[in-house]
Design a protein around this motif. Structure first.
Motif, PDB file in Angstrom:
ATOM      1  N   SER A 155       4.423  -3.048  -0.964  1.00  0.00           N
ATOM      2  CA  SER A 155       4.006  -2.160  -2.047  1.00  0.00           C
ATOM      3  C   SER A 155       2.765  -1.368  -1.653  1.00  0.00           C
ATOM      4  N   LEU A 158       3.843   1.288   1.039  1.00  0.00           N
ATOM      5  CA  LEU A 158       4.628   2.376   0.452  1.00  0.00           C
ATOM      6  C   LEU A 158       3.750   3.297  -0.381  1.00  0.00           C
ATOM      7  N   GLU A 161       1.560   5.396   1.900  1.00  0.00           N
ATOM      8  CA  GLU A 161       2.300   6.475   2.549  1.00  0.00           C
ATOM      9  C   GLU A 161       2.572   7.633   1.579  1.00  0.00           C
TER      10      GLU A 161
END
Length: 359
Positions: A155, A158, A161
């Motif tokens: 998490s 992600l 990113e």
């Protein structure tokens, strides 16, 4: 009830089996018989004894060849083999050991020697089985811990990113930052629990008892999980005594107990339900806390095992769980000379009850 150790006697002479059975009478062993090497090998496909007594001199397939076949099979090679032989030549005995035999006994068989050698081999087998169970537990533990640590870490990666490579509105950016903060808190909590559990288990953890306001501690714990609860639209309800009451606990460890129980309740509660934290002081001293959720509940046969390390039962296949949080709570409360139990929360869910005695 413990399982009786099993011994497979491989001998082409049934009378020899009768002798062994008589000599081991009263030892509590379950004896099985195979009249030939081929029948013994066929039987091992469906049955694995704890010890094998193997006669050397047999027609067709002698004991040396049978021993080699057993030790060449990975499924059977850990079963201790005692060669039973009338041979006394050192070279013959060396051949037995060279074939993989773990021990040997000479004919005529002496009762005292037979019992001693069988007991010795059973100890070795038990030590091996215990080691394998420990290695399996450790392997399962590592796999489960890695799985649960991977979720918050994924998490974080992600969300990071997305923030780096996507043009988001300020509101969306703030949401991603909040997700990173929540996942980081979860990751840190898991790691801290592992470290504290290791110390508690080794006996090296010395509790630092201090006087703590129970209500203040509970309110702080609830405040820290508000954001996580909001993600599932859960309502947090507190039924607490007036501030000013004192309990004596290791504040850091007991706070982690509260965090784990509240996080557990949120994890297993369906969206748009509620989690309740109740606390009260007991007339005899100490305190009682209850955390109630509206989840699937816990079957009665699992209400003890869920507090064992790395045991999760089959509570909810859709929820990541390693059986670590509740085990930590149990260990921490044992150290405080307290207790934790689980029971039904009618009409649906589970209530965890913590009882703290006077320190």
């Amino acid at each position: 009830m413990e399982t009786q150790p099993s011994i497979l006697v491989i001998d082409d002479q049934p009378d020899n089996f009768d002798v062994v059975e008589t000599l081991l009478d009263g030892e509590g062993y379950q004896l099985y018989y195979a009249p030939s090497g081929k029948q013994a090998l066929a039987r091992l496909n469906s049955f694995q004894p704890d010890v094998i007594l193997l006669d050397v001199m047999m027609p067709d397939l002698d004991g040396i060849e049978v021993c080699r076949c057993i030790k060449a099979n990975p499924q059977w090679q850990t079963v201790p083999i005692i060669m039973v032989t009338a041979l006394t030549d050192k070279e013959d005995l060396a051949r037995c050991l060279g074939a993989g035999a773990d021990d040997f006994i000479s004919k005529p068989i002496n009762s005292l020697e037979l019992r001693a050698r069988v007991n010795s081999m059973l100890r070795i087998k038990q030590q091996y089985d215990n080691l394998q169970a420990l290695l399996k537990l450790r392997e399962d533990m590592v796999n489960m811990i890695v799985h649960d640590l991977r979720n918050p870490l994924a998490s974080i990666v992600l969300s990071t990113e997305i923030l780096r490579f996507t043009n988001l509105s300020l509101e969306k950016q703030q949401q991603k930052v909040e997700q990173i903060a929540i996942a980081s808190h979860h990751l840190q909590s898991l790691i801290n629990s592992l470290l504290i559990m290791a110390k508690l288990e080794s006996g090296k953890m010395v509790l630092n008892y201090t006087e703590v306001d129970l209500s203040t501690l509970c309110i702080s714990a609830l405040a820290d999980i508000e954001a996580i609860a909001a993600q599932k639209n859960l309502t947090l309800i507190s039924e607490l005594p007036e501030p000013g009451g004192i309990i004596k606990v290791d504040a850091a460890i007991f706070r982690r107990v509260l965090d784990n129980l509240l996080s557990n309740a949120i994890k297993f509660s369906p969206s748009n339900s509620q989690v309740i934290l109740r606390a009260e002081y007991l007339a005899a001293g100490g305190a009682k806390l209850q955390i109630a959720d509206s989840g699937l509940g816990i079957p009665e046969n699992l209400r003890q095992s869920i507090f064992e390390k790395y045991e999760t039962g089959t509570l909810n296949p859709e929820v990541s769980q390693i059986g670590l949080g509740l085990a930590f709570c149990k260990m921490a409360l044992d150290a405080h000379h307290g207790t934790i139990t689980a029971e039904d929360n009618y009409p649906k869910g589970t209530t965890f009850t913590v009882l703290l005695k006077v320190a």
